[in-house]
Scaffold this active site. Structure first.
Site, PDB file in Angstrom:
ATOM      1  N   HIS A 193       2.176   4.360  -5.256  1.00  0.00           N
ATOM      2  CA  HIS A 193       2.766   5.432  -6.055  1.00  0.00           C
ATOM      3  C   HIS A 193       2.888   4.933  -7.490  1.00  0.00           C
ATOM      4  O   HIS A 193       2.483   3.794  -7.792  1.00  0.00           O
ATOM      5  CB  HIS A 193       4.121   5.865  -5.467  1.00  0.00           C
ATOM      6  CG  HIS A 193       5.044   4.716  -5.161  1.00  0.00           C
ATOM      7  ND1 HIS A 193       5.568   3.913  -6.151  1.00  0.00           N
ATOM      8  CD2 HIS A 193       5.489   4.205  -3.985  1.00  0.00           C
ATOM      9  CE1 HIS A 193       6.340   2.983  -5.596  1.00  0.00           C
ATOM     10  NE2 HIS A 193       6.297   3.127  -4.276  1.00  0.00           N
ATOM     11  N   GLY A 205       8.854  -5.406  -8.821  1.00  0.00           N
ATOM     12  CA  GLY A 205       9.652  -4.247  -9.226  1.00  0.00           C
ATOM     13  C   GLY A 205      11.141  -4.470  -9.011  1.00  0.00           C
ATOM     14  O   GLY A 205      11.558  -5.008  -7.989  1.00  0.00           O
ATOM     15  N   GLN A 263       7.734  -9.347   7.840  1.00  0.00           N
ATOM     16  CA  GLN A 263       8.942  -8.960   7.113  1.00  0.00           C
ATOM     17  C   GLN A 263       9.628  -7.716   7.680  1.00  0.00           C
ATOM     18  O   GLN A 263      10.615  -7.245   7.131  1.00  0.00           O
ATOM     19  CB  GLN A 263       8.648  -8.792   5.625  1.00  0.00           C
ATOM     20  CG  GLN A 263       7.861  -7.558   5.240  1.00  0.00           C
ATOM     21  CD  GLN A 263       7.519  -7.586   3.763  1.00  0.00           C
ATOM     22  OE1 GLN A 263       6.717  -8.380   3.314  1.00  0.00           O
ATOM     23  NE2 GLN A 263       8.146  -6.701   2.984  1.00  0.00           N
ATOM     24  N   GLY A 270       5.300   3.773  -9.083  1.00  0.00           N
ATOM     25  CA  GLY A 270       6.048   2.508  -9.229  1.00  0.00           C
ATOM     26  C   GLY A 270       5.098   1.328  -9.169  1.00  0.00           C
ATOM     27  O   GLY A 270       5.141   0.428 -10.033  1.00  0.00           O
ATOM     28  N   HIS A 271       4.198   1.337  -8.186  1.00  0.00           N
ATOM     29  CA  HIS A 271       3.203   0.261  -8.082  1.00  0.00           C
ATOM     30  C   HIS A 271       2.300   0.270  -9.320  1.00  0.00           C
ATOM     31  O   HIS A 271       1.997  -0.773  -9.895  1.00  0.00           O
ATOM     32  CB  HIS A 271       2.325   0.453  -6.844  1.00  0.00           C
ATOM     33  CG  HIS A 271       3.057   0.396  -5.537  1.00  0.00           C
ATOM     34  ND1 HIS A 271       3.177   1.483  -4.699  1.00  0.00           N
ATOM     35  CD2 HIS A 271       3.686  -0.628  -4.898  1.00  0.00           C
ATOM     36  CE1 HIS A 271       3.846   1.145  -3.612  1.00  0.00           C
ATOM     37  NE2 HIS A 271       4.178  -0.130  -3.702  1.00  0.00           N
ATOM     38  N   GLY A 280       0.798  -1.223   0.000  1.00  0.00           N
ATOM     39  CA  GLY A 280       0.000   0.000   0.000  1.00  0.00           C
ATOM     40  C   GLY A 280       0.828   1.269   0.000  1.00  0.00           C
ATOM     41  O   GLY A 280       2.028   1.244  -0.296  1.00  0.00           O
ATOM     42  N   LYS A 293      13.183  -2.335  -8.308  1.00  0.00           N
ATOM     43  CA  LYS A 293      13.610  -1.517  -7.171  1.00  0.00           C
ATOM     44  C   LYS A 293      14.079  -2.430  -6.025  1.00  0.00           C
ATOM     45  O   LYS A 293      15.016  -2.120  -5.309  1.00  0.00           O
ATOM     46  CB  LYS A 293      12.435  -0.632  -6.755  1.00  0.00           C
ATOM     47  CG  LYS A 293      12.383  -0.172  -5.334  1.00  0.00           C
ATOM     48  CD  LYS A 293      13.119   1.112  -5.172  1.00  0.00           C
ATOM     49  CE  LYS A 293      12.956   1.780  -3.841  1.00  0.00           C
ATOM     50  NZ  LYS A 293      12.812   0.914  -2.692  1.00  0.00           N
TER      51      LYS A 293
HETATM   52  P1  AMP Z   1       5.953  -2.561  -1.673  1.00  0.00           P
HETATM   53  O1  AMP Z   1       4.581  -1.983  -1.596  1.00  0.00           O
HETATM   54  O2  AMP Z   1       7.044  -1.600  -1.343  1.00  0.00           O
HETATM   55  O3  AMP Z   1       6.071  -3.889  -0.969  1.00  0.00           O
HETATM   56  O4  AMP Z   1       6.193  -2.905  -3.221  1.00  0.00           O
HETATM   57  C1  AMP Z   1       5.287  -3.689  -3.961  1.00  0.00           C
HETATM   58  C2  AMP Z   1       5.902  -3.954  -5.323  1.00  0.00           C
HETATM   59  O5  AMP Z   1       6.131  -2.721  -5.992  1.00  0.00           O
HETATM   60  C3  AMP Z   1       7.249  -4.681  -5.231  1.00  0.00           C
HETATM   61  O6  AMP Z   1       7.340  -5.630  -6.282  1.00  0.00           O
HETATM   62  C4  AMP Z   1       8.223  -3.553  -5.428  1.00  0.00           C
HETATM   63  O7  AMP Z   1       9.465  -3.959  -5.963  1.00  0.00           O
HETATM   64  C5  AMP Z   1       7.481  -2.672  -6.412  1.00  0.00           C
HETATM   65  N1  AMP Z   1       7.986  -1.290  -6.375  1.00  0.00           N
HETATM   66  C6  AMP Z   1       8.199  -0.529  -5.270  1.00  0.00           C
HETATM   67  N2  AMP Z   1       8.732   0.664  -5.619  1.00  0.00           N
HETATM   68  C7  AMP Z   1       8.866   0.648  -6.973  1.00  0.00           C
HETATM   69  C8  AMP Z   1       9.364   1.591  -7.937  1.00  0.00           C
HETATM   70  N3  AMP Z   1       9.837   2.775  -7.584  1.00  0.00           N
HETATM   71  N4  AMP Z   1       9.347   1.219  -9.235  1.00  0.00           N
HETATM   72  C9  AMP Z   1       8.877   0.010  -9.624  1.00  0.00           C
HETATM   73  N5  AMP Z   1       8.397  -0.916  -8.772  1.00  0.00           N
HETATM   74  C10 AMP Z   1       8.388  -0.617  -7.452  1.00  0.00           C
END
Ligand code: AMP
Length: 279
Positions: free
Chosen positions: A34, A148, A61, A36-37, A31, A150
């Site tokens: 942004h 991602g 985690q 990226g998601h 959640g 990232k």
């Molecule tokens: P998170 O919500 O941080 O657990 O991320 C969920 C997914 O979004 C994971 O696969 C991350 O690698 C991906 N993600 C997070 N930040 C970015 C970003 N800036 N660009 C691309 N994918 C991202």
């Protein structure tokens, strides 16, 4: 967009959709969404008949309780963003649905991945990631999982988990989406002050600098300079390294093999990670 809160209901729904021949793409997240998601959601929409996103802040985690407690939560805005993106289904479980009473954590043999970089600096982190991803993939039996870059090491870990579990799930890795300043988008950026946000752009700058300047030969000087630059700007650097594409550190580059720069550093007490292919 359909919103499911109960695991048995979403599983039955996904199974029904699959039986009708629909390919299911899945984007698990924690959640505070942004761009990226959303880029992962768009990748999924482009290659599947149905896209599922999950939002669950996985307590297993987090190796620091404070980090878990302070993790940003923007659920109303997240739902609006997902609706606008064209996402078909949101899975929004309660903790009890992911980890029912009697749930026993599994310990996965991740080899060196569990003992290097993020594995070393965040003990138990990847085991927590594996346990939640295993549960999420049971509940959302997708065809393609969108991750991602990232979180480069996390992509390797989940790839290994899928191998261990022998699941018929393909992984597609999306590029890191950045702010105009170069800062990798991250939910954690929301916790930075305007000054912290400005300073955080240095992470991208030092990596870009190496990408521009690196020549075959000894690589130590590049990492030493980068660490000095970050430290002198107030960062607490956990690691900064140049590695091969399996994340093994290198000290000499032959000018041909693929190499990656990886970094974890904190500013204003907020831990940021990033990585960049150098060639
Ligand atoms: P998170 O919500 O941080 O657990 O991320 C969920 C997914 O979004 C994971 O696969 C991350 O690698 C991906 N993600 C997070 N930040 C970015 C970003 N800036 N660009 C691309 N994918 C991202």
């Amino acid at each position: 967009m359909l919103i499911f809160k109960k695991s048995d209901l979403i599983t039955a729904f996904i199974q029904d959709q699959k039986s009708k021949g629909k390919a299911i793409g899945f984007v698990p997240t924690m959640g505070a969404l942004h761009e990226g998601h959303l880029s992962l959601i768009h990748n999924s929409i482009a290659s599947n008949q149905m896209t599922v996103c999950s939002i669950f802040v996985n307590p297993l985690q987090f190796n620091k309780a404070e980090d878990f407690e302070k993790y940003p939560n923007n659920i109303e805005k997240d739902i609006q963003m997902l609706e606008a993106s064209g996402c078909d289904v949101l899975f929004l479980p309660e903790k009890e649905d992911i980890y029912p009473t009697g749930f026993v954590k599994t310990n996965y043999d991740l080899g060196t991945l569990d003992h290097m970089w993020e594995g070393l600096h965040r003990p138990g982190h990847f085991q927590g990631v594996c346990n939640v991803v295993k549960r999420l993939l049971e509940i959302v039996p997708c065809d393609i999982l969108f991750l991602g870059r990232k979180d480069y090491q996390q992509c390797m870990v989940i790839n290994k988990l899928i191998d261990i579990l022998q699941l018929n799930v393909k992984i597609i890795i999306g590029d890191t989406i950045r702010e105009k300043s170069g800062l990798a988008m991250s939910s954690r950026n929301l916790r930075l002050s305007p000054e912290g946000l400005h300073k955080a752009t240095i992470i991208h700058q030092v990596m870009m600098d190496i990408q521009l300047k690196i020549k075959p030969g000894i690589t130590d000087v590049y990492t030493e300079n980068a660490i000095n630059q970050l430290s002198s700007n107030g960062f607490e650097v956990e690691y900064f390294s140049i590695t091969d594409n399996l994340l093994n550190p290198i000290t000499y580059w032959n000018g041909k093999d693929p190499i990656v720069c990886i970094v974890a550093a904190s500013i204003e007490g907020i831990r940021l990670i990033d990585n960049m292919s150098l060639n």
